[in-house]
Design a protein around this motif. Structure first.
Motif, PDB file in Angstrom:
ATOM      1  N   MET A   1       0.848  -9.534  44.110  1.00  0.00           N
ATOM      2  CA  MET A   1       0.453 -10.027  42.793  1.00  0.00           C
ATOM      3  C   MET A   1       1.621 -10.700  42.081  1.00  0.00           C
ATOM      4  SD  MET A   1      -2.762  -9.385  42.682  1.00  0.00           S
ATOM      5  CE  MET A   1      -3.311  -9.470  40.987  1.00  0.00           C
ATOM      6  N   SER A   2       2.821 -10.229  42.313  1.00  0.00           N
ATOM      7  CA  SER A   2       4.001 -10.840  41.702  1.00  0.00           C
ATOM      8  C   SER A   2       4.273 -12.228  42.263  1.00  0.00           C
ATOM      9  CB  SER A   2       5.234  -9.957  41.915  1.00  0.00           C
ATOM     10  OG  SER A   2       5.114  -8.747  41.204  1.00  0.00           O
ATOM     11  N   SER A   3       3.708 -12.534  43.417  1.00  0.00           N
ATOM     12  CA  SER A   3       3.951 -13.835  44.048  1.00  0.00           C
ATOM     13  C   SER A   3       2.888 -14.874  43.695  1.00  0.00           C
ATOM     14  CB  SER A   3       4.020 -13.679  45.567  1.00  0.00           C
ATOM     15  OG  SER A   3       2.716 -13.523  46.108  1.00  0.00           O
ATOM     16  N   LEU A   4       1.967 -14.545  42.801  1.00  0.00           N
ATOM     17  CA  LEU A   4       0.902 -15.495  42.444  1.00  0.00           C
ATOM     18  C   LEU A   4       1.442 -16.839  41.962  1.00  0.00           C
ATOM     19  CD1 LEU A   4      -1.569 -13.069  40.654  1.00  0.00           C
ATOM     20  CD2 LEU A   4      -2.067 -14.412  42.716  1.00  0.00           C
TER      21      LEU A   4
ATOM     22  N   ALA B   1      -0.697  -3.834  37.134  1.00  0.00           N
ATOM     23  CA  ALA B   1      -0.748  -5.117  36.422  1.00  0.00           C
ATOM     24  C   ALA B   1       0.358  -5.178  35.372  1.00  0.00           C
ATOM     25  CB  ALA B   1      -2.115  -5.314  35.786  1.00  0.00           C
ATOM     26  N   ALA B   2       0.566  -4.080  34.670  1.00  0.00           N
ATOM     27  CA  ALA B   2       1.622  -4.048  33.653  1.00  0.00           C
ATOM     28  C   ALA B   2       2.993  -4.261  34.298  1.00  0.00           C
ATOM     29  CB  ALA B   2       1.588  -2.722  32.892  1.00  0.00           C
ATOM     30  N   PHE B   3       3.215  -3.657  35.459  1.00  0.00           N
ATOM     31  CA  PHE B   3       4.514  -3.822  36.124  1.00  0.00           C
ATOM     32  C   PHE B   3       4.710  -5.246  36.624  1.00  0.00           C
ATOM     33  CE2 PHE B   3       7.572  -3.638  39.576  1.00  0.00           C
ATOM     34  CZ  PHE B   3       8.642  -3.046  38.917  1.00  0.00           C
ATOM     35  N   VAL B   4       3.650  -5.846  37.179  1.00  0.00           N
ATOM     36  CA  VAL B   4       3.740  -7.242  37.622  1.00  0.00           C
ATOM     37  C   VAL B   4       4.131  -8.131  36.438  1.00  0.00           C
ATOM     38  CG1 VAL B   4       2.379  -9.230  38.424  1.00  0.00           C
ATOM     39  CG2 VAL B   4       2.166  -7.006  39.583  1.00  0.00           C
ATOM     40  N   ASN B   5       3.505  -7.906  35.307  1.00  0.00           N
ATOM     41  CA  ASN B   5       3.820  -8.703  34.119  1.00  0.00           C
ATOM     42  C   ASN B   5       5.235  -8.438  33.631  1.00  0.00           C
ATOM     43  OD1 ASN B   5       1.351  -9.998  34.100  1.00  0.00           O
ATOM     44  ND2 ASN B   5       0.417  -8.538  32.707  1.00  0.00           N
ATOM     45  N   TRP B   6       5.656  -7.181  33.630  1.00  0.00           N
ATOM     46  CA  TRP B   6       7.025  -6.837  33.214  1.00  0.00           C
ATOM     47  C   TRP B   6       8.037  -7.541  34.113  1.00  0.00           C
ATOM     48  CZ3 TRP B   6      10.983  -4.306  35.794  1.00  0.00           C
ATOM     49  CH2 TRP B   6      12.088  -3.953  35.015  1.00  0.00           C
ATOM     50  N   ARG B   7       7.788  -7.479  35.416  1.00  0.00           N
ATOM     51  CA  ARG B   7       8.689  -8.105  36.383  1.00  0.00           C
ATOM     52  C   ARG B   7       8.798  -9.612  36.114  1.00  0.00           C
ATOM     53  NH1 ARG B   7       7.478  -7.434  42.777  1.00  0.00           N
ATOM     54  NH2 ARG B   7       8.772  -5.582  42.655  1.00  0.00           N
ATOM     55  N   ALA B   8       7.675 -10.259  35.855  1.00  0.00           N
ATOM     56  CA  ALA B   8       7.678 -11.704  35.573  1.00  0.00           C
ATOM     57  C   ALA B   8       8.458 -12.003  34.292  1.00  0.00           C
ATOM     58  CB  ALA B   8       6.247 -12.224  35.465  1.00  0.00           C
ATOM     59  N   ILE B   9       8.196 -11.235  33.260  1.00  0.00           N
ATOM     60  CA  ILE B   9       8.862 -11.461  31.973  1.00  0.00           C
ATOM     61  C   ILE B   9      10.364 -11.220  32.086  1.00  0.00           C
ATOM     62  CG2 ILE B   9       9.050 -10.570  29.611  1.00  0.00           C
ATOM     63  CD1 ILE B   9       5.921 -10.165  29.816  1.00  0.00           C
ATOM     64  N   GLU B  10      10.744 -10.190  32.806  1.00  0.00           N
ATOM     65  CA  GLU B  10      12.163  -9.894  32.996  1.00  0.00           C
ATOM     66  C   GLU B  10      12.893 -11.014  33.728  1.00  0.00           C
ATOM     67  OE1 GLU B  10      14.329  -7.102  32.113  1.00  0.00           O
ATOM     68  OE2 GLU B  10      12.721  -7.135  30.637  1.00  0.00           O
ATOM     69  N   SER B  11      12.140 -11.771  34.547  1.00  0.00           N
ATOM     70  CA  SER B  11      12.787 -12.871  35.278  1.00  0.00           C
ATOM     71  C   SER B  11      12.648 -14.204  34.533  1.00  0.00           C
ATOM     72  CB  SER B  11      12.220 -12.981  36.690  1.00  0.00           C
ATOM     73  OG  SER B  11      10.875 -13.393  36.656  1.00  0.00           O
ATOM     74  N   GLY B  12      12.254 -14.129  33.252  1.00  0.00           N
ATOM     75  CA  GLY B  12      12.197 -15.319  32.425  1.00  0.00           C
ATOM     76  C   GLY B  12      10.906 -16.109  32.519  1.00  0.00           C
ATOM     77  N   LYS B  13       9.892 -15.528  33.159  1.00  0.00           N
ATOM     78  CA  LYS B  13       8.605 -16.211  33.293  1.00  0.00           C
ATOM     79  C   LYS B  13       7.596 -15.586  32.342  1.00  0.00           C
ATOM     80  CE  LYS B  13       9.671 -16.991  38.113  1.00  0.00           C
ATOM     81  NZ  LYS B  13       9.523 -16.430  39.422  1.00  0.00           N
ATOM     82  N   ARG B  14       6.405 -16.133  32.337  1.00  0.00           N
ATOM     83  CA  ARG B  14       5.320 -15.578  31.536  1.00  0.00           C
ATOM     84  C   ARG B  14       4.560 -14.543  32.358  1.00  0.00           C
ATOM     85  NH1 ARG B  14       2.044 -20.307  28.779  1.00  0.00           N
ATOM     86  NH2 ARG B  14       1.006 -18.486  27.962  1.00  0.00           N
ATOM     87  N   ALA B  15       3.810 -13.692  31.665  1.00  0.00           N
ATOM     88  CA  ALA B  15       2.954 -12.713  32.338  1.00  0.00           C
ATOM     89  C   ALA B  15       2.010 -13.445  33.290  1.00  0.00           C
ATOM     90  CB  ALA B  15       2.164 -11.910  31.312  1.00  0.00           C
ATOM     91  N   LEU B  16       1.648 -12.791  34.387  1.00  0.00           N
ATOM     92  CA  LEU B  16       0.810 -13.404  35.412  1.00  0.00           C
ATOM     93  C   LEU B  16      -0.632 -12.919  35.392  1.00  0.00           C
ATOM     94  CD1 LEU B  16       3.294 -13.161  38.427  1.00  0.00           C
ATOM     95  CD2 LEU B  16       2.746 -15.189  37.064  1.00  0.00           C
ATOM     96  N   ILE B  17      -0.867 -11.730  34.839  1.00  0.00           N
ATOM     97  CA  ILE B  17      -2.176 -11.099  34.953  1.00  0.00           C
ATOM     98  C   ILE B  17      -2.703 -10.718  33.581  1.00  0.00           C
ATOM     99  CG2 ILE B  17      -3.456  -9.127  35.897  1.00  0.00           C
ATOM    100  CD1 ILE B  17      -1.253  -8.870  38.020  1.00  0.00           C
ATOM    101  N   ALA B  18      -3.997 -10.967  33.387  1.00  0.00           N
ATOM    102  CA  ALA B  18      -4.712 -10.468  32.201  1.00  0.00           C
ATOM    103  C   ALA B  18      -5.877  -9.635  32.722  1.00  0.00           C
ATOM    104  CB  ALA B  18      -5.220 -11.617  31.350  1.00  0.00           C
ATOM    105  N   LEU B  19      -5.979  -8.413  32.244  1.00  0.00           N
ATOM    106  CA  LEU B  19      -7.130  -7.568  32.570  1.00  0.00           C
ATOM    107  C   LEU B  19      -8.157  -7.691  31.457  1.00  0.00           C
ATOM    108  CD1 LEU B  19      -5.542  -4.208  33.828  1.00  0.00           C
ATOM    109  CD2 LEU B  19      -6.635  -5.987  35.205  1.00  0.00           C
ATOM    110  N   ALA B  20      -9.389  -7.879  31.830  1.00  0.00           N
ATOM    111  CA  ALA B  20     -10.489  -7.940  30.863  1.00  0.00           C
ATOM    112  C   ALA B  20     -11.567  -6.988  31.356  1.00  0.00           C
ATOM    113  CB  ALA B  20     -11.025  -9.359  30.765  1.00  0.00           C
ATOM    114  N   CYS B  21     -11.974  -6.078  30.494  1.00  0.00           N
ATOM    115  CA  CYS B  21     -13.003  -5.124  30.915  1.00  0.00           C
ATOM    116  C   CYS B  21     -13.897  -4.765  29.743  1.00  0.00           C
ATOM    117  CB  CYS B  21     -12.375  -3.877  31.505  1.00  0.00           C
ATOM    118  SG  CYS B  21     -11.213  -3.038  30.449  1.00  0.00           S
ATOM    119  N   HIS B  22     -15.148  -4.481  30.089  1.00  0.00           N
ATOM    120  CA  HIS B  22     -16.145  -4.074  29.113  1.00  0.00           C
ATOM    121  C   HIS B  22     -17.307  -3.474  29.876  1.00  0.00           C
ATOM    122  CE1 HIS B  22     -18.518  -4.017  25.486  1.00  0.00           C
ATOM    123  NE2 HIS B  22     -19.489  -4.621  26.141  1.00  0.00           N
ATOM    124  N   ASP B  23     -17.838  -2.410  29.318  1.00  0.00           N
ATOM    125  CA  ASP B  23     -19.031  -1.817  29.953  1.00  0.00           C
ATOM    126  C   ASP B  23     -20.217  -1.924  29.050  1.00  0.00           C
ATOM    127  OD1 ASP B  23     -18.941  -0.896  32.578  1.00  0.00           O
ATOM    128  OD2 ASP B  23     -17.534   0.637  32.005  1.00  0.00           O
TER     129      ASP B  23
END
Length: 113
Positions: free
Chosen positions: A45-48, A91-113
């Motif tokens: 996921m970090s490689s998206l 997903a939170a870790f993938v986004n943290w990793r991206a942000i820490e490397s100067g990029k934007r978050a890669l994943i958005a979770l959307a859920c509803h039941d």
């Protein structure tokens, strides 16, 4: 303008970790050597945003975010809280990793039941 990338994950159809990893491997084109654990999931996921990494068949353009729309979220959370927590934490870790490397978050979770 093309539609932003998204996948739909049916939480009600995820009975096990194996099914979770199968769903993502199929939907995002993970390689045959994918390790089917959360460390491997995070790496893929970090490689998206890096088409040259060869870890997914889905690639994000700079600034794009992959939306993971989770249907049946309550069913997944009630039956398999460990899988739900793994998805959210991963997903939170993938986004943290991206942000820490100067990029934007890669994943958005959307859920509803």
């Amino acid at each position: 303008m093309s539609e932003p990338p998204k996948i739909i994950l049916d939480g009600g159809a995820i009975p096990s970790w194996q099914a979770f990893h199968d769903a993502f491997a199929t939907k995002l084109g993970f390689p045959a050597f994918y390790g089917r654990n959360m460390d491997a999931w995070i790496d893929c996921m970090s490689s998206l945003g890096d088409a040259d990494a060869g870890l997914t068949s889905v690639h994000l353009a700079p600034g794009e975010v992959l939306t993971i729309r989770v249907t049946g979220q309550k069913a997944l959370q009630d039956r398999h809280p460990d899988i739900w927590a793994g998805l959210v934490d991963g997903a939170a870790f993938v986004n943290w990793r991206a942000i820490e490397s100067g990029k934007r978050a890669l994943i958005a979770l959307a859920c509803h039941d």
